[in-house]
Write a protein that holds these residues in place. Structure first.
Motif, PDB file in Angstrom:
ATOM      1  N   LEU A  71       0.823  -1.208   0.000  1.00 57.14           N
ATOM      2  CA  LEU A  71       0.000   0.000   0.000  1.00 57.14           C
ATOM      3  C   LEU A  71       0.859   1.260   0.000  1.00 57.14           C
ATOM      4  O   LEU A  71       0.599   2.197  -0.758  1.00 57.14           O
ATOM      5  CB  LEU A  71      -0.945  -0.005   1.211  1.00 57.14           C
ATOM      6  N   ASP A  72       1.904   1.270   0.817  1.00 58.09           N
ATOM      7  CA  ASP A  72       2.777   2.444   0.873  1.00 58.09           C
ATOM      8  C   ASP A  72       3.470   2.683  -0.461  1.00 58.09           C
ATOM      9  O   ASP A  72       3.599   3.821  -0.906  1.00 58.09           O
ATOM     10  CB  ASP A  72       3.826   2.285   1.982  1.00 58.09           C
ATOM     11  N   GLU A  73       3.926   1.601  -1.115  1.00 59.50           N
ATOM     12  CA  GLU A  73       4.576   1.742  -2.415  1.00 59.50           C
ATOM     13  C   GLU A  73       3.600   2.296  -3.456  1.00 59.50           C
ATOM     14  O   GLU A  73       3.950   3.157  -4.260  1.00 59.50           O
ATOM     15  CB  GLU A  73       5.123   0.393  -2.886  1.00 59.50           C
ATOM     16  N   LEU A  74       2.367   1.797  -3.427  1.00 62.81           N
ATOM     17  CA  LEU A  74       1.364   2.279  -4.377  1.00 62.81           C
ATOM     18  C   LEU A  74       1.053   3.751  -4.165  1.00 62.81           C
ATOM     19  O   LEU A  74       0.963   4.517  -5.122  1.00 62.81           O
ATOM     20  CB  LEU A  74       0.067   1.470  -4.241  1.00 62.81           C
ATOM     21  N   LEU A  75       0.871   4.138  -2.918  1.00 61.56           N
ATOM     22  CA  LEU A  75       0.539   5.532  -2.633  1.00 61.56           C
ATOM     23  C   LEU A  75       1.688   6.459  -3.009  1.00 61.56           C
ATOM     24  O   LEU A  75       1.465   7.584  -3.442  1.00 61.56           O
ATOM     25  CB  LEU A  75       0.161   5.707  -1.164  1.00 61.56           C
ATOM     26  N   SER A  76       2.923   5.986  -2.877  1.00 62.93           N
ATOM     27  CA  SER A  76       4.067   6.836  -3.214  1.00 62.93           C
ATOM     28  C   SER A  76       4.252   6.975  -4.725  1.00 62.93           C
ATOM     29  O   SER A  76       4.822   7.948  -5.192  1.00 62.93           O
ATOM     30  CB  SER A  76       5.346   6.291  -2.577  1.00 62.93           C
ATOM     31  N   ARG A  77       3.751   6.024  -5.502  1.00 68.02           N
ATOM     32  CA  ARG A  77       3.940   6.097  -6.953  1.00 68.02           C
ATOM     33  C   ARG A  77       2.620   6.194  -7.706  1.00 68.02           C
ATOM     34  O   ARG A  77       2.529   5.813  -8.866  1.00 68.02           O
ATOM     35  CB  ARG A  77       4.772   4.912  -7.432  1.00 68.02           C
ATOM     36  N   LYS A  78       1.592   6.745  -7.061  1.00 75.82           N
ATOM     37  CA  LYS A  78       0.266   6.808  -7.690  1.00 75.82           C
ATOM     38  C   LYS A  78       0.243   7.648  -8.965  1.00 75.82           C
ATOM     39  O   LYS A  78      -0.613   7.463  -9.817  1.00 75.82           O
ATOM     40  CB  LYS A  78      -0.783   7.301  -6.698  1.00 75.82           C
TER      41      LYS A  78
END
Length: 177
Positions: free
Chosen positions: A91-98
């Motif tokens: 989730l953190d990776e997705l939010l950082s590269r949205k």
């Protein structure tokens, strides 16, 4: 069998034993919504994503003759690509590269989209919706991070103040006047 691709205009044909079928396709740019996709991230966080794709038919024969219901195939293609992409990150990776997700997904499916006779000009994530409990947890994490930053600043200021008092005391001790 296909005889030819018709250009714009009016056409007439005789009504006889040979059946004639004319298929038409809108070649203007169109937008497709892929909404409410319930997805699981790599760290098993559930989220809902609304995604859009802006596409255009560039090869009518591929779109209408070689593929049945090209728009439904595009929908499923993008849905599966989105699902595979989201499942590969936390989730953190997705939010950082949205901001780059749509570009990376399009790079993976460009050849398959071209096989449908389409070209995609743009795609993107409209919304990332977190369930209520996940939203509360993320808010708690954010508050904790901000408190930690505030505590660090306060400690830094206290250290500077103590250092200043120590320097003043040394100055007074060394200079008897």
């Amino acid at each position: 069998t296909i005889v030819k691709e018709l250009t714009a205009g009016t056409y007439y044909f005789w009504n006889n034993a040979i059946s004639v079928e004319v298929k038409s396709v809108d070649i203007r740019q169109q937008q497709m919504e892929i909404s409410g996709q319930e997805l699981l991230t790599k760290d098993k966080a559930a989220l809902r994503i609304n995604f859009f794709v802006r596409y255009q038919v560039v090869d009518a024969i591929k779109a209408l003759v070689n593929n049945k219901e090209f728009d439904k195939q595009l929908y499923v293609l993008m849905q599966l690509a989105l699902r595979a992409f989201v499942g590969g990150f936390t989730l953190d990776e997705l939010l950082s590269r949205k901001d780059t997700i749509s570009k990376e997904i399009l790079e993976q499916v460009t050849n398959k989209i071209n096989d449908l006779g389409l070209t995609v000009s743009d795609a993107g994530i409209r919304d990332i919706i977190l369930p209520g409990d996940m939203k509360d947890i993320l808010n708690q994490v954010l508050v904790a991070e901000k408190k930690a930053q505030a505590n660090t600043i306060m400690r830094r200021e206290e250290t500077a103040s103590t250092r200043s008092l120590l320097n003043t005391a040394k100055l007074m001790e060394d200079n008897e006047m």
